[in-house]
Design a protein around this motif. Structure first.
Motif, PDB file in Angstrom:
ATOM      1  N   UNK A 145     -23.185  -3.293   3.077  1.00 34.24           N
ATOM      2  CA  UNK A 145     -24.271  -2.466   3.608  1.00 34.24           C
ATOM      3  C   UNK A 145     -24.238  -1.068   3.002  1.00 34.24           C
ATOM      4  N   UNK A 146     -23.051  -0.564   2.745  1.00 34.89           N
ATOM      5  CA  UNK A 146     -22.896   0.743   2.111  1.00 34.89           C
ATOM      6  C   UNK A 146     -21.787   0.656   1.069  1.00 34.89           C
ATOM      7  N   UNK A 147     -22.008   1.315  -0.069  1.00 36.96           N
ATOM      8  CA  UNK A 147     -21.000   1.345  -1.120  1.00 36.96           C
ATOM      9  C   UNK A 147     -20.366   2.726  -1.237  1.00 36.96           C
ATOM     10  N   UNK A 148     -20.522   3.543  -0.215  1.00 43.21           N
ATOM     11  CA  UNK A 148     -20.057   4.917  -0.282  1.00 43.21           C
ATOM     12  C   UNK A 148     -18.580   5.073   0.047  1.00 43.21           C
ATOM     13  N   UNK A 149     -17.946   4.022   0.570  1.00 45.11           N
ATOM     14  CA  UNK A 149     -16.570   4.153   1.019  1.00 45.11           C
ATOM     15  C   UNK A 149     -15.538   3.889  -0.060  1.00 45.11           C
ATOM     16  N   UNK A 150     -14.299   3.731   0.393  1.00 46.94           N
ATOM     17  CA  UNK A 150     -13.173   3.436  -0.476  1.00 46.94           C
ATOM     18  C   UNK A 150     -12.711   2.007  -0.239  1.00 46.94           C
ATOM     19  N   UNK A 151     -12.181   1.372  -1.284  1.00 47.76           N
ATOM     20  CA  UNK A 151     -11.690   0.004  -1.157  1.00 47.76           C
ATOM     21  C   UNK A 151     -10.174   0.060  -0.981  1.00 47.76           C
ATOM     22  N   UNK A 152      -9.653  -0.545   0.086  1.00 46.97           N
ATOM     23  CA  UNK A 152      -8.209  -0.454   0.345  1.00 46.97           C
ATOM     24  C   UNK A 152      -7.381  -1.145  -0.732  1.00 46.97           C
ATOM     25  N   UNK A 153      -6.203  -0.608  -0.949  1.00 49.11           N
ATOM     26  CA  UNK A 153      -5.316  -1.143  -1.974  1.00 49.11           C
ATOM     27  C   UNK A 153      -4.790  -2.515  -1.583  1.00 49.11           C
ATOM     28  N   UNK A 154      -4.484  -2.712  -0.338  1.00 48.76           N
ATOM     29  CA  UNK A 154      -3.884  -3.967   0.118  1.00 48.76           C
ATOM     30  C   UNK A 154      -2.541  -3.696   0.763  1.00 48.76           C
ATOM     31  N   UNK A 155      -2.091  -4.640   1.582  1.00 53.25           N
ATOM     32  CA  UNK A 155      -0.876  -4.430   2.361  1.00 53.25           C
ATOM     33  C   UNK A 155       0.404  -4.519   1.522  1.00 53.25           C
ATOM     34  N   UNK A 156       0.375  -5.273   0.426  1.00 53.11           N
ATOM     35  CA  UNK A 156       1.593  -5.512  -0.342  1.00 53.11           C
ATOM     36  C   UNK A 156       1.312  -5.431  -1.842  1.00 53.11           C
ATOM     37  N   UNK A 157       1.124  -4.215  -2.371  1.00 49.68           N
ATOM     38  CA  UNK A 157       0.800  -4.095  -3.793  1.00 49.68           C
ATOM     39  C   UNK A 157       1.909  -4.615  -4.704  1.00 49.68           C
ATOM     40  N   UNK A 158       3.159  -4.583  -4.229  1.00 49.58           N
ATOM     41  CA  UNK A 158       4.249  -5.085  -5.064  1.00 49.58           C
ATOM     42  C   UNK A 158       4.041  -6.568  -5.365  1.00 49.58           C
ATOM     43  N   UNK A 159       3.767  -7.354  -4.341  1.00 53.74           N
ATOM     44  CA  UNK A 159       3.551  -8.790  -4.534  1.00 53.74           C
ATOM     45  C   UNK A 159       2.245  -9.065  -5.265  1.00 53.74           C
ATOM     46  N   UNK A 160       1.230  -8.290  -4.966  1.00 54.34           N
ATOM     47  CA  UNK A 160      -0.094  -8.539  -5.520  1.00 54.34           C
ATOM     48  C   UNK A 160      -0.205  -8.112  -6.973  1.00 54.34           C
ATOM     49  N   UNK A 161       0.390  -6.980  -7.324  1.00 55.45           N
ATOM     50  CA  UNK A 161       0.173  -6.377  -8.638  1.00 55.45           C
ATOM     51  C   UNK A 161       1.401  -6.382  -9.538  1.00 55.45           C
ATOM     52  N   UNK A 162       2.604  -6.328  -8.948  1.00 49.43           N
ATOM     53  CA  UNK A 162       3.812  -6.040  -9.724  1.00 49.43           C
ATOM     54  C   UNK A 162       4.952  -7.026  -9.459  1.00 49.43           C
ATOM     55  N   UNK A 163       4.637  -8.281  -9.249  1.00 50.62           N
ATOM     56  CA  UNK A 163       5.656  -9.248  -8.822  1.00 50.62           C
ATOM     57  C   UNK A 163       6.819  -9.359  -9.790  1.00 50.62           C
ATOM     58  N   UNK A 164       6.579  -9.231 -11.084  1.00 53.20           N
ATOM     59  CA  UNK A 164       7.643  -9.374 -12.079  1.00 53.20           C
ATOM     60  C   UNK A 164       8.036  -8.054 -12.731  1.00 53.20           C
ATOM     61  N   UNK A 165       7.607  -6.948 -12.137  1.00 56.17           N
ATOM     62  CA  UNK A 165       7.926  -5.617 -12.679  1.00 56.17           C
ATOM     63  C   UNK A 165       9.294  -5.180 -12.151  1.00 56.17           C
TER      64      UNK A 165
END
Length: 217
Positions: free
Chosen positions: A110-130
């Motif tokens: 309905x509105x695109x003015x807000x922010x999109x949350x990063x997520x509860x577990x960025x380590x698992x989502x983005x950096x699992x093998x880092x």
């Protein structure tokens, strides 16, 4: 030749520091772009992000290769007309009239003015093998991201006119591999790397070598 590196959502140019070191070791100059819709103080939408990428491209003399990660594939698709090579790293490849929301089959909010949350577990989502210390630093550097550029639809698709390659990250927990493979069919060639969503942090030297191989043939 120069690589223009486009980060994904929530990420600053510093996320590419290790990769840039790898590219430098191979003799390649690189520039990492700051996207306006990514914090701190995020602003604008797709047009502003695309303009930032285009400005970086236009500031370089000689061949330019653009590598875009994740969300960064959307403004890069809009902006990268005329470059020597466009590389999508676990990235979105929209056609004209598409957005991140439409690619996922989602209705516009309905509105695109807000922010999109990063997520509860960025380590698992983005950096699992880092490596843990590198992942800790990456998580600490994550910033806010506007929803607007995820809703905005592209009006140009550079992959239709410039050489392009898609790099599929085959152990990705963020951008589903099945969706990556589907979008990869729009690129001229496809390569694969057995990493999570962020090989520029988990295997920067290997990714630099892959980029070198892609652009040097």
């Amino acid at each position: 030749m120069t690589f223009i590196l486009v980060p994904g959502a929530w990420h600053l140019p510093s996320s590419f520091d290790l990769l840039r070191g790898g590219l430098d070791a191979l003799g390649h100059a690189s520039i990492a772009v700051k996207l306006p819709t990514t914090g701190p103080e995020p602003r604008g939408g797709l047009a502003e992000d695309a303009a930032a990428i285009r400005a970086a491209i236009d500031a370089v003399s000689g061949p330019v290769h653009v590598m875009a990660h994740s969300y960064g594939g959307i403004p890069a698709t809009q902006a990268a007309d005329g470059v020597a090579h466009l590389i999508y790293l676990a990235a979105y490849v929209p056609d004209v009239g598409e957005s991140m929301f439409t690619i996922h089959g989602l209705p516009d909010p309905e509105s695109a003015e807000g922010l999109f949350p990063i997520g509860d577990d960025p380590r698992a989502q983005l950096y699992a093998d880092v490596p843990e210390a590198v992942a800790d630093q990456a998580i600490a550097r994550l910033v806010e991201q506007r929803v607007q550029p995820w809703v905005d639809r592209v009006s140009a698709a550079a992959w239709q006119s410039v050489p392009s390659t898609y790099i599929v990250t085959t152990n990705d927990a963020s951008l589903p591999v099945e969706l990556q493979e589907k979008m990869a069919t729009r690129a001229g060639t496809v390569r694969r790397i057995p990493t999570s969503h962020s090989p520029f942090l988990s295997r920067p030297a290997e990714l630099a070598a892959l980029l070198d191989a892609i652009v040097t043939g």
